[in-house]
Write a protein that holds these residues in place. Structure first.
Motif, mmCIF file in Angstrom:
data_model
loop_
_atom_site.group_PDB
_atom_site.id
_atom_site.type_symbol
_atom_site.label_atom_id
_atom_site.label_comp_id
_atom_site.label_asym_id
_atom_site.label_seq_id
_atom_site.Cartn_x
_atom_site.Cartn_y
_atom_site.Cartn_z
ATOM 1 N N VAL A 158 -2.907 13.572 -8.843
ATOM 2 C CA VAL A 158 -2.841 12.118 -8.971
ATOM 3 C C VAL A 158 -1.571 11.653 -8.283
ATOM 4 C CG1 VAL A 158 -2.718 10.162 -10.543
ATOM 5 C CG2 VAL A 158 -4.115 12.147 -11.139
ATOM 6 N N CYS A 159 -1.725 10.737 -7.317
ATOM 7 C CA CYS A 159 -0.560 10.290 -6.561
ATOM 8 C C CYS A 159 -0.431 8.773 -6.617
ATOM 9 C CB CYS A 159 -0.633 10.767 -5.123
ATOM 10 S SG CYS A 159 -2.092 10.210 -4.234
ATOM 11 N N SER A 160 0.758 8.284 -6.365
ATOM 12 C CA SER A 160 1.044 6.865 -6.355
ATOM 13 C C SER A 160 1.984 6.578 -5.195
ATOM 14 C CB SER A 160 1.684 6.445 -7.683
ATOM 15 O OG SER A 160 2.058 5.086 -7.664
ATOM 16 N N PHE A 161 1.683 5.584 -4.385
ATOM 17 C CA PHE A 161 2.525 5.281 -3.234
ATOM 18 C C PHE A 161 2.339 3.827 -2.832
ATOM 19 C CE2 PHE A 161 -1.422 7.297 -2.049
ATOM 20 C CZ PHE A 161 -1.969 6.451 -1.082
ATOM 21 N N LYS A 162 3.225 3.338 -1.969
ATOM 22 C CA LYS A 162 3.221 1.927 -1.593
ATOM 23 C C LYS A 162 2.566 1.701 -0.240
ATOM 24 C CE LYS A 162 7.115 0.134 -4.246
ATOM 25 N NZ LYS A 162 8.371 -0.654 -4.173
ATOM 26 N N LEU A 163 1.939 0.540 -0.132
ATOM 27 C CA LEU A 163 1.338 0.108 1.130
ATOM 28 C C LEU A 163 1.934 -1.235 1.536
ATOM 29 C CD1 LEU A 163 -2.477 0.812 0.628
ATOM 30 C CD2 LEU A 163 -0.832 2.213 1.827
ATOM 31 N N ASP A 164 2.049 -1.435 2.819
ATOM 32 C CA ASP A 164 2.512 -2.706 3.343
ATOM 33 C C ASP A 164 1.413 -3.264 4.239
ATOM 34 O OD1 ASP A 164 3.870 -4.874 4.265
ATOM 35 O OD2 ASP A 164 5.105 -3.761 5.695
ATOM 36 N N LEU A 165 0.396 -3.854 3.589
ATOM 37 C CA LEU A 165 -0.780 -4.336 4.311
ATOM 38 C C LEU A 165 -1.193 -5.695 3.776
ATOM 39 C CD1 LEU A 165 -2.968 -1.104 4.367
ATOM 40 C CD2 LEU A 165 -1.945 -2.182 6.368
ATOM 41 N N PRO A 166 -1.730 -6.561 4.616
ATOM 42 C CA PRO A 166 -2.280 -7.833 4.120
ATOM 43 C C PRO A 166 -3.472 -7.582 3.201
ATOM 44 C CG PRO A 166 -2.001 -7.869 6.516
ATOM 45 C CD PRO A 166 -1.807 -6.449 6.083
ATOM 46 N N ARG A 167 -3.780 -8.555 2.385
ATOM 47 C CA ARG A 167 -4.937 -8.429 1.490
ATOM 48 C C ARG A 167 -6.221 -8.271 2.302
ATOM 49 N NH1 ARG A 167 -4.087 -13.039 -3.226
ATOM 50 N NH2 ARG A 167 -2.135 -12.174 -4.081
ATOM 51 N N GLY A 168 -7.122 -7.492 1.756
ATOM 52 C CA GLY A 168 -8.394 -7.297 2.439
ATOM 53 C C GLY A 168 -8.983 -5.936 2.144
ATOM 54 N N GLU A 169 -10.103 -5.633 2.810
ATOM 55 C CA GLU A 169 -10.782 -4.353 2.643
ATOM 56 C C GLU A 169 -10.641 -3.558 3.927
ATOM 57 O OE1 GLU A 169 -14.655 -3.855 0.280
ATOM 58 O OE2 GLU A 169 -15.325 -3.597 2.358
ATOM 59 N N TYR A 170 -10.256 -2.298 3.813
ATOM 60 C CA TYR A 170 -10.007 -1.445 4.960
ATOM 61 C C TYR A 170 -10.790 -0.143 4.811
ATOM 62 C CZ TYR A 170 -5.888 -4.485 5.481
ATOM 63 O OH TYR A 170 -5.049 -5.556 5.619
ATOM 64 N N MET A 171 -10.949 0.546 5.923
ATOM 65 C CA MET A 171 -11.431 1.922 5.896
ATOM 66 C C MET A 171 -10.226 2.839 6.016
ATOM 67 S SD MET A 171 -14.633 1.546 5.458
ATOM 68 C CE MET A 171 -15.161 3.258 5.608
ATOM 69 N N ALA A 172 -10.259 3.950 5.293
ATOM 70 C CA ALA A 172 -9.108 4.853 5.272
ATOM 71 C C ALA A 172 -9.576 6.297 5.155
ATOM 72 C CB ALA A 172 -8.177 4.492 4.120
ATOM 73 N N CYS A 173 -8.655 7.218 5.387
ATOM 74 C CA CYS A 173 -8.941 8.647 5.230
ATOM 75 C C CYS A 173 -7.617 9.372 5.040
ATOM 76 C CB CYS A 173 -9.681 9.212 6.440
ATOM 77 S SG CYS A 173 -8.717 9.143 7.964
ATOM 78 N N PHE A 174 -7.697 10.626 4.637
ATOM 79 C CA PHE A 174 -6.511 11.460 4.479
ATOM 80 C C PHE A 174 -6.428 12.451 5.633
ATOM 81 C CE2 PHE A 174 -7.343 10.061 0.126
ATOM 82 C CZ PHE A 174 -6.085 9.604 -0.239
ATOM 83 N N SER A 175 -5.189 12.753 6.053
ATOM 84 C CA SER A 175 -5.003 13.649 7.187
ATOM 85 C C SER A 175 -3.779 14.527 6.990
ATOM 86 C CB SER A 175 -4.861 12.847 8.489
ATOM 87 O OG SER A 175 -3.678 12.065 8.459
#
Length: 561
Positions: free
Chosen positions: A523-540
């Motif tokens: 279980v992880c917790s981290f910050k994002l600096d993005l405008p509101r909205g829906e995005y596609m994402a993945c882990f790398s």
């Protein structure tokens, strides 16, 4: 003499038709270079398993057994030529009232049966086992004996071992005959099929159900496009034949089923077409996915047209034109001709020259292709040099994420080839298939076999992602490597697509050194600096190719509130 020959043909025309079909398939299989996917499935055959990322194992078994006899394109496709002919024989067997001339006309009208009847891809075995399923189902409905139930169960398992689309044949057949729900022998057949399919299901379980994730989640488009539906409809109109496909479709749907087998055929044909039409809502549907529908299409259109002389004449009139088109297409596949303008790319020609030019330029080094399992596979086949496809977040995961090819290249000097990012892959290389970028890497590493499954899609509130739960599957060989000083501070990253071509990278705070078990929940917790909205994402994860991290999860939706 001529009278004797004519009499012989008249007496044996059915056998001669199938023999000619088979002979032409063998010639075509021998003289035609591989398409991309065939080379990929050839690599399948080098690593026998109960399952693969994209498909069940049947195609690998068929290729391996044929290639063991002939180490070339002919051997790779040998069983395809056999199965394409056998499929046609089974379809002929399914027709109760036969008009041989009409059957020949329909078979010759469907160009794909002849042109595609040599390609070592799962669709052809799927058609064969679908036709065999209808034979088994007919026997079962006539006599629900233990023997027929066992035969049906075995065929159902073989159908599923060929391609997952086979489940549609089984389901729609059940819908066509609901009385099967109260028949013990029907449950026996289903139980035998399920039992025989268990090894593949266990493979899926032990690998985190990659095929389920890919086919149900990974193929989804970000939004619906009408072009998906239009392309599908046009493809299905052309698939039964570019000139008379419309006639066969109309005739098949027009025909009224008169028995349980014909109802099954009608339900399967309509069900397959409707199912994949509905699938265009979530993404692109390949035209070949409906190939099993050609079996009921042929049978039912034959049954309708057999008493329709006017429509029958129209169909037969177009046969010479279709055969002429097929003849030129066969020549195109066999000989080195200029690419056809309507083809987006030519997969049949100059593969050997392409591989030789890369081999010469890289001096025989192992090659890592960026985002191309097709090129990696085709280069391996035509050069004999084991090759690897590094799948980045701009591509998709495939079976190169599971094979030990990556492990064999760890720490070795390799040539990395990319079709883009020439500022990084600075050494340009001209080939007969275009320009590519080249970079020599002295010590290669990547960890694409590590798989991250998002148990709950993360949601960002006030720029913070909280409680993102991940299930991480890690090869045991990676665990010790993660503890070395070289990777001690390397982290798992979240890559967010801000547009189709632009991304933002965020560290999850999970160090590779924190991954200490083959299967681990974090279980992880981290910050994002993005405008509101829906995005596609993945882990790398990072690789030795700085600009190209590996893709270690399926794409998922990220909601920023």
């Amino acid at each position: 003499m001529w009278r004797g020959i004519i009499a012989f043909i008249r007496k044996n025309h059915v056998s001669l038709f199938f023999f000619t079909w088979f002979l032409l398939s063998l010639i075509q299989a021998y003289g035609t270079e591989l398409i991309d996917d065939e080379a990929y499935y050839w690599v399948y055959s080098k690593y026998p398993a109960w399952g693969y990322f994209d498909h069940p194992p049947m195609i690998a078994i068929l290729i391996r057994s044929g290639y063991a006899m002939f180490h070339n394109e002919f051997g790779l496709r040998l069983w395809m030529s056999v199965l394409s002919t056998c499929t046609l024989v089974l379809i002929y067997r399914l027709i109760p009232r036969k008009n041989d001339g009409l059957f020949y006309a329909i078979a010759c009208t469907i160009c794909l049966l002849q042109i595609g009847g040599i390609l070592a891809v799962p669709d052809l075995p799927l058609m064969f086992f679908a036709a065999l399923f209808f034979i088994a189902y007919e026997k079962f409905t006539r006599n629900m004996s233990y023997g027929n139930a066992t035969f049906l169960g075995v065929v159902m398992a073989l159908l599923l071992y060929t391609k997952y689309h086979g489940i549609l044949i089984i389901v729609f057949t059940f819908f066509s005959n609901p009385v099967l729900a109260i028949k013990f022998k029907a449950y026996l057949a289903a139980g035998i099929g399920a039992l025989l399919f268990l090894p593949h299901l266990y493979w899926q379980y032990t690998h985190g159900f990659p095929s389920v994730q890919y086919h149900l989640l990974g193929r989804n488009a970000s939004e619906y496009q009408f072009g998906f539906t239009l392309q599908y409809l046009l493809g299905q109109l052309l698939l039964p034949g570019p000139l008379t496909g419309w006639l066969l479709l109309w005739a098949a749907f027009k025909y009224r089923a008169t028995n349980e087998l014909e109802r099954s055929l009608k339900f399967c044909m309509a069900g397959i077409y409707i199912f994949f039409l509905a699938s265009t809502i979530k993404g692109r549907v390949e035209a070949n996915w409906t190939l099993p529908a050609l079996i009921p299409l042929i049978v039912l259109s034959h049954q309708y047209l057999i008493n329709k002389e006017q429509w029958k004449r129209i169909l037969i009139w177009f046969v010479p034109v279709n055969l002429l088109l097929i003849f030129f297409m066969r020549l195109y596949m066999l000989f080195n001709m200029a690419p056809l303008k309507f083809m987006s790319k030519d997969e049949f020609h100059k593969n050997q020259q392409w591989a030789e030019s890369i081999y010469k330029k890289t001096q025989g080094l192992p090659v890592v292709f960026i985002n191309s399992y097709q090129k990696a596979s085709k280069y391996w086949f035509y050069s004999g040099v084991p090759s690897f496809s590094l799948n980045t977040p701009f591509y998709r995961r495939n079976n190169y994420n599971y094979w030990p090819v990556e492990d064999s290249l760890f720490g070795k000097r390799v040539a990395a080839i990319s079709g883009y990012a020439y500022d990084y892959y600075k050494d340009r290389m001209e080939t007969v298939k275009g320009t590519t970028g080249l970079l020599i890497v002295d010590s290669f590493y990547s960890f694409s076999k590590l798989q991250i499954i998002t148990l709950k899609n993360p949601v960002s509130i006030n720029e913070k992602i909280s409680g993102c739960r991940l299930h991480i599957l890690t090869p045991i060989s990676y665990l010790e490597t993660f503890q070395t000083s070289r990777f001690l501070n390397s982290t798992v990253d979240l890559l967010v697509f801000t547009t189709e071509t632009k991304t933002r990278n965020f560290s999850t705070g999970i160090r590779l050194a924190d991954i200490s078990k083959p299967a681990q929940d974090i279980v992880c917790s981290f910050k994002l600096d993005l405008p509101r909205g829906e995005y596609m994402a993945c882990f790398s994860l990072p690789t030795s190719l700085v600009i190209d991290p590996s893709l270690n999860s399926t794409l998922f939706k990220l909601l920023v509130r």
